[in-house]
Design a protein around this motif. Structure first.
Motif, PDB file in Angstrom:
ATOM      1  N   UNK A 145       6.163  -5.095   6.108  1.00  0.00           N
ATOM      2  CA  UNK A 145       6.811  -6.347   5.696  1.00  0.00           C
ATOM      3  C   UNK A 145       6.914  -6.434   4.181  1.00  0.00           C
ATOM      4  N   UNK A 146       5.887  -6.015   3.477  1.00  0.00           N
ATOM      5  CA  UNK A 146       5.910  -6.040   2.003  1.00  0.00           C
ATOM      6  C   UNK A 146       7.073  -5.222   1.467  1.00  0.00           C
ATOM      7  N   UNK A 147       7.242  -4.030   2.000  1.00  0.00           N
ATOM      8  CA  UNK A 147       8.357  -3.197   1.555  1.00  0.00           C
ATOM      9  C   UNK A 147       9.695  -3.852   1.877  1.00  0.00           C
ATOM     10  N   UNK A 197       7.311  -6.431 -13.278  1.00  0.00           N
ATOM     11  CA  UNK A 197       7.367  -7.592 -12.399  1.00  0.00           C
ATOM     12  C   UNK A 197       7.273  -7.179 -10.933  1.00  0.00           C
ATOM     13  N   UNK A 198       7.994  -6.097 -10.588  1.00  0.00           N
ATOM     14  CA  UNK A 198       7.980  -5.637  -9.198  1.00  0.00           C
ATOM     15  C   UNK A 198       6.597  -5.170  -8.775  1.00  0.00           C
ATOM     16  N   UNK A 199       5.869  -4.538  -9.708  1.00  0.00           N
ATOM     17  CA  UNK A 199       4.559  -3.992  -9.380  1.00  0.00           C
ATOM     18  C   UNK A 199       3.408  -4.938  -9.699  1.00  0.00           C
ATOM     19  N   UNK A 219       2.040  -6.924  -3.943  1.00  0.00           N
ATOM     20  CA  UNK A 219       2.028  -5.530  -4.375  1.00  0.00           C
ATOM     21  C   UNK A 219       0.630  -5.094  -4.770  1.00  0.00           C
ATOM     22  N   UNK A 220      -0.035  -5.904  -5.582  1.00  0.00           N
ATOM     23  CA  UNK A 220      -1.393  -5.565  -6.030  1.00  0.00           C
ATOM     24  C   UNK A 220      -2.332  -5.413  -4.843  1.00  0.00           C
ATOM     25  N   UNK A 221      -2.183  -6.274  -3.853  1.00  0.00           N
ATOM     26  CA  UNK A 221      -3.024  -6.210  -2.661  1.00  0.00           C
ATOM     27  C   UNK A 221      -2.892  -4.847  -1.974  1.00  0.00           C
TER      28      UNK A 221
END
Length: 247
Positions: free
Chosen positions: A144-146, A217-219, A224-226
């Protein structure tokens, strides 16, 4: 044209000949052999780029061949097993004719799970790619994140083209990973553990796409960090296109 349903990924390094001869063998013989035999529909060959993104990690296999294919296990097909296993090129530098005697290979099978192509560029190869290997704790949330955040944000970076995402396919017989003390090691050199997911990000320029504020911003989102922190393995490597073959 849509990408093939499967991918064969092979990292390698020469052990008995020079890097230049290794590249010549790949581009003049090996990639054409796999494409002409229809083992692969579209084959690309890359060298690793280590200076632009300032990666601190170092991996022994600096060459990458990607073979899009219709077969889940292409190296077990008759198309492949009937191909030549020697090359006269290697004798030019005192190497042996047998292909496996001149290099160290790590081959992996993958299955395509997502094509993200907001630019509609299709199968035209980009000059650079970034390969990212991860092994999430929560595969569903990872997907889902992707799909819902990460690729949309990355597509806003300058020169970003496309992403192909894969999950690990059938294991490769140890005999096909000659020279690897543990056949599970290779693309990530991850202590014998092979990550379950591979993303291939295609870009026009590495620094433009991954070195600016849009990439930060994207990373830098909490989601994303999770996943980066939770992933058992996170390995990002940059590559420059050398050659392609297709039929």
């Amino acid at each position: 044209m849509a990408p093939s349903p499967y991918l064969l990924s092979v990292t390698s390094r020469p052990t008995a000949v020079s890097d230049s001869l290794w590249q010549r063998w790949y581009t003049e013989e090996h990639l054409p052999d796999l494409v002409n035999s229809k083992t692969s529909n579209h084959a690309t060959f890359y060298t690793e780029v280590t200076d632009q993104l300032n990666s601190a990690a170092s991996y022994p296999r600096k060459f990458l061949a990607l073979y899009q294919t219709d077969f889940a296990e292409p190296l077990k097909t008759e198309n492949y097993t009937t191909l030549r296993t020697t090359s006269e090129l290697f004798g030019k530098e005192g190497g042996k004719e047998g292909i496996q005697d001149n290099g160290d290979f790590d081959a992996r099978n993958y299955e395509l799970i997502q094509e993200f192509d907001s630019t509609k560029i299709g199968e035209e190869p980009s000059p650079y790619i970034l390969t990212v290997e991860m092994h999430p704790q929560d595969a569903s949330d990872f997907d889902e994140w992707y799909r819902k955040e990460h690729l949309d944000l990355l597509s806003k970076t300058p020169g970003y083209r496309r992403c192909l995402r894969y999950k690990l396919g059938p294991p490769m017989p140890a005999a096909l990973s000659k020279g690897v003390s543990d056949p599970a090691k290779g693309l990530a050199e991850s202590d014998g553990f092979v990550p379950a997911y591979l993303a291939i990000h295609e870009v026009d320029d590495l620094l433009a796409s991954f070195g600016g504020k849009e990439a930060e911003q994207a990373n830098g989102t909490p989601w994303t960090i999770k996943h980066i922190q939770d992933s058992k393995v996170f390995v990002a490597r940059a590559w420059k296109l050398v050659h392609q073959e297709r039929y």
